[in-house]
Scaffold this active site. Sequence first.
Site, mmCIF file in Angstrom:
data_model
loop_
_atom_site.group_PDB
_atom_site.id
_atom_site.type_symbol
_atom_site.label_atom_id
_atom_site.label_comp_id
_atom_site.label_asym_id
_atom_site.label_seq_id
_atom_site.Cartn_x
_atom_site.Cartn_y
_atom_site.Cartn_z
ATOM 1 N N GLN A 1 58.662 37.669 47.321
ATOM 2 C CA GLN A 1 59.798 37.377 48.191
ATOM 3 C C GLN A 1 60.046 38.451 49.241
ATOM 4 O O GLN A 1 60.837 38.239 50.163
ATOM 5 C CB GLN A 1 61.067 37.193 47.353
ATOM 6 C CG GLN A 1 61.063 35.961 46.474
ATOM 7 C CD GLN A 1 61.017 34.664 47.261
ATOM 8 O OE1 GLN A 1 61.407 34.601 48.420
ATOM 9 N NE2 GLN A 1 60.511 33.608 46.637
ATOM 10 N N CYS B 1 62.700 29.126 38.251
ATOM 11 C CA CYS B 1 61.746 29.935 37.464
ATOM 12 C C CYS B 1 62.339 31.315 37.165
ATOM 13 O O CYS B 1 61.641 32.332 37.193
ATOM 14 C CB CYS B 1 60.411 30.072 38.172
ATOM 15 S SG CYS B 1 59.523 28.518 38.366
ATOM 16 N N LYS C 1 54.082 31.718 50.870
ATOM 17 C CA LYS C 1 55.484 32.021 51.190
ATOM 18 C C LYS C 1 55.623 32.741 52.526
ATOM 19 O O LYS C 1 56.734 33.018 52.969
ATOM 20 C CB LYS C 1 56.104 32.868 50.074
ATOM 21 C CG LYS C 1 56.191 32.168 48.726
ATOM 22 C CD LYS C 1 56.846 33.058 47.686
ATOM 23 C CE LYS C 1 56.777 32.458 46.288
ATOM 24 N NZ LYS C 1 57.603 31.266 46.134
ATOM 25 N N HIS D 1 61.172 36.669 38.206
ATOM 26 C CA HIS D 1 60.580 35.333 38.162
ATOM 27 C C HIS D 1 59.785 35.217 36.868
ATOM 28 O O HIS D 1 59.285 36.203 36.340
ATOM 29 C CB HIS D 1 59.664 35.167 39.380
ATOM 30 C CG HIS D 1 59.156 33.790 39.612
ATOM 31 N ND1 HIS D 1 58.107 33.258 38.889
ATOM 32 C CD2 HIS D 1 59.521 32.826 40.504
ATOM 33 C CE1 HIS D 1 57.855 32.037 39.322
ATOM 34 N NE2 HIS D 1 58.704 31.740 40.294
ATOM 35 N N ASP E 1 56.504 42.888 42.085
ATOM 36 C CA ASP E 1 56.363 41.503 42.531
ATOM 37 C C ASP E 1 56.904 41.429 43.957
ATOM 38 O O ASP E 1 58.104 41.475 44.180
ATOM 39 C CB ASP E 1 57.137 40.572 41.595
ATOM 40 C CG ASP E 1 57.055 39.104 42.025
ATOM 41 O OD1 ASP E 1 56.458 38.818 43.083
ATOM 42 O OD2 ASP E 1 57.607 38.249 41.311
#
Length: 402
Positions: free
Chosen positions: A196, A359, A219, A117, A193
């Site tokens: 997700q 993104c 999220k 991202h 990261d």
Amino acid sequence: MNIAEIRKDFPILADERYIYFDNAATSQRPRQVLEAIESFYKETNANPLRGLYEWSIGATERYEAARHKVAELLHAKEDCEIVFTRNSTESLNLVAYSYGLSTLKEGDEIALTVMEHHSNILPWQMVAAKTGARLVYLEPDAEGYFGEQELAKITDRTKIVAMTMVSNVLGVTNPIKEVAKLAHQHGAVIVVDGAQSTPHKAVDVQDLDADFYVFSGHKMLGPMGIGVLYGKRDLLEEMPPFLTGGEMIETVTRESATYAQLPAKFEAGTVNGGDAVGLAAAIDYLQEIGFDAIEEQENKLAKLALDAMKDMEHITLYGASDPYRHSGIVTFNIEGCHPHDVSSVLDSEHICIRAGHHCAQPLLQYLGVNATARASLYFYNTEEEVERFIDALGKVRGWLGY
């Protein structure tokens, strides 16, 4: 899971005309989260960490209880390894500014993947520009795997490896534990990261041996405006603060200041107490359902969608051929139709998907496209919704004049 009963917890899902398939961007919130936030402001609306009266003490207790909840979720060693931020983007910038700028020098390398991202690319571009370090990109194969040749780009020159755990475009889960071991063998740290991954699967930062791990509350059923940075204590203690001001200090004179202990050193100003409490309620909700059950439901829905789309003409799918490697993310294009048009047509049927570059422009450039459409599923979605989506998808080209 009893999906019908679960959906009753989500006020926005009561309007059954709408199908919400943009969960990779932000999830919906159950009433338990909304009530927790409301309770904070109704019962303990005062600055956490500052006052010595009952309301402020109560706000502090709820805020620190939320930190403990996050530490338990990630299996951090200590609560002080959890820093609250606004979102994953701010967490990654904190690491880039406070660790990257103070550690890297000319000739060092930052290894990152082409599927990151923008939030896990731009901060490292900034660090490279300011320090003279070099960016090295790892590229996956068609199934989303990183082969030995790509992983061999991590060398003794590598000081930071930045990698998403789950791609927001392909849905693939990366081998963080193996990459962390490789990074450490070369003396590098790994920045993960988890935006997700955290909403969809159990995460153990100690088992992964992640040096830094970030995620966003919005999220994973939580409110917007609250994020998390996990960092190993020894690394956080060595890093200078990202922001300065109130509450992150021990003493201040006219000429200098000494900084507070972790994690306060990285939480300047009035903290986001209400949303931290909301995030804690979201974690409780997810853990009550269970991440195994969440993954099972998402995989079932993704397989249903992908199997149907594979048999449809004029549709190109992106990511692994195995539907169980998509983490509920279905990214596609329809021949002759711009993704924005696809999204608009589906919106006329009250079906909410995402269209654009997500993104992740370097990844889309690598895939040879400018934009894609993306349907992202969560545990509260249903088979009936997938079937409605597939039915509408089959009509898109006709609606656009083909």
